[in-house]
Design an enzyme around this catalytic site. Structure first.
Site, PDB file in Angstrom:
ATOM      1  CG  HIS A   1     -99.543 -18.399  26.335  1.00 38.14           C
ATOM      2  ND1 HIS A   1     -98.484 -17.595  25.971  1.00 38.14           N
ATOM      3  CD2 HIS A   1    -100.343 -17.636  27.118  1.00 38.14           C
ATOM      4  CE1 HIS A   1     -98.628 -16.400  26.510  1.00 38.14           C
ATOM      5  NE2 HIS A   1     -99.748 -16.408  27.219  1.00 38.14           N
TER       6      HIS A   1
ATOM      7  CG  HIS B   1    -102.147 -10.264  25.355  1.00 38.19           C
ATOM      8  ND1 HIS B   1    -101.357  -9.200  25.744  1.00 38.19           N
ATOM      9  CD2 HIS B   1    -102.269 -11.061  26.451  1.00 38.19           C
ATOM     10  CE1 HIS B   1    -101.024  -9.349  27.011  1.00 38.19           C
ATOM     11  NE2 HIS B   1    -101.560 -10.478  27.466  1.00 38.19           N
TER      12      HIS B   1
END
Length: 238
Positions: free
Chosen positions: A6, A48
């Site tokens: 991740h 992100h």
């Protein structure tokens, strides 16, 4: 079953940096999951949030920065002093470095500012068609449908939060029309949901796992992949 790091091995290094990606590769993850956005001057960068504030020493929206301005920011010190000087990578740099070693699960961020992101990512991936594997994902079904229509040979995924542990028939039909995978928050997963997705030809990834017991439980539930901050939590024997 795939082990998916991740934002790289983000439990061990600052997310979406080469430091995190290097550790993910060293830990033999099958995929690196990362997030992409466009800069003010049209470059695809790996970050992100729509703002740089949380993960750099800068402030403001990604869309308002040129590539040169973004890459002058420190993207590592927030995590630890030993990572000072890590920068926001270009997606192309990341693909060049790892494309023959590891797969990529690339999330298209759905911010309104990201017009043209689907086309830009698809064009870049076409240069790396000989790579191990790419999957493009998004929370936005519209974005994935656009991408799938332009680049039907690239596998795609919908990130979903199903209500009451199930999908409606209309949801499954919509997902199947645009995607090969449905990626679900692990707290909403159950065996029925997984088997339903499988019956409709959709593979299932679980996100985001941060403890070993949860990883072991999900492996027993026959998910197709686990997205985790700690790739070494996933038993390759499972």
């Amino acid at each position: 079953m795939y082990t998916i790091a991740h934002r790289g091995a983000s439990g061990n290094a600052p997310e979406n940096t080469f430091a995190a990606f290097d550790i993910a590769a060293e830990l033999n993850a099958d995929f690196i999951e990362l997030d992409v956005q466009l800069t003010k001057d049209g470059h695809i960068v790996v970050i992100h949030d729509d703002r740089v504030d949380r993960t750099t020493d800068g402030s403001g929206f990604v869309k308002d920065y040129t590539l040169k301005q973004l890459q002058s920011l420190d993207a590592g010190s927030w995590y630890g002093a030993e990572f000072k000087g890590e920068r926001i990578p270009l997606l192309e740099e990341v693909l060049k470095r790892y494309h023959s070693k590891i797969g990529f699960l690339i999330e298209l961020k759905g911010h309104a500012s990201q017009v043209g992101l689907e086309k830009a990512v698809g064009q870049l991936l076409s240069k790396f068609s000989f790579s191990i594997y790419h999957i493009v994902q998004s929370f936005s079904l519209k974005s994935i449908q656009i991408f799938h229509d332009m680049y039907p040979s690239v596998p795609t995924a919908i990130i979903a939060r199903p209500s009451f542990g199930m999908f409606s028939k209309s949801q499954l039909t919509a997902y199947k029309s645009a995607a090969n995978y449905v990626n679900i928050k692990y707290t909403r997963l159950n065996r029925f949901l997984i088997s339903t997705a499988h019956r409709h030809g959709l593979k299932v990834f679980a996100w985001t796992v941060r403890n070993k017991k949860t990883a072991e439980k999900l492996q027993m539930m026959a998910v197709d992949g686990i997205v985790t901050d700690f790739p070494d939590f996933i038993s390759k024997d499972g």
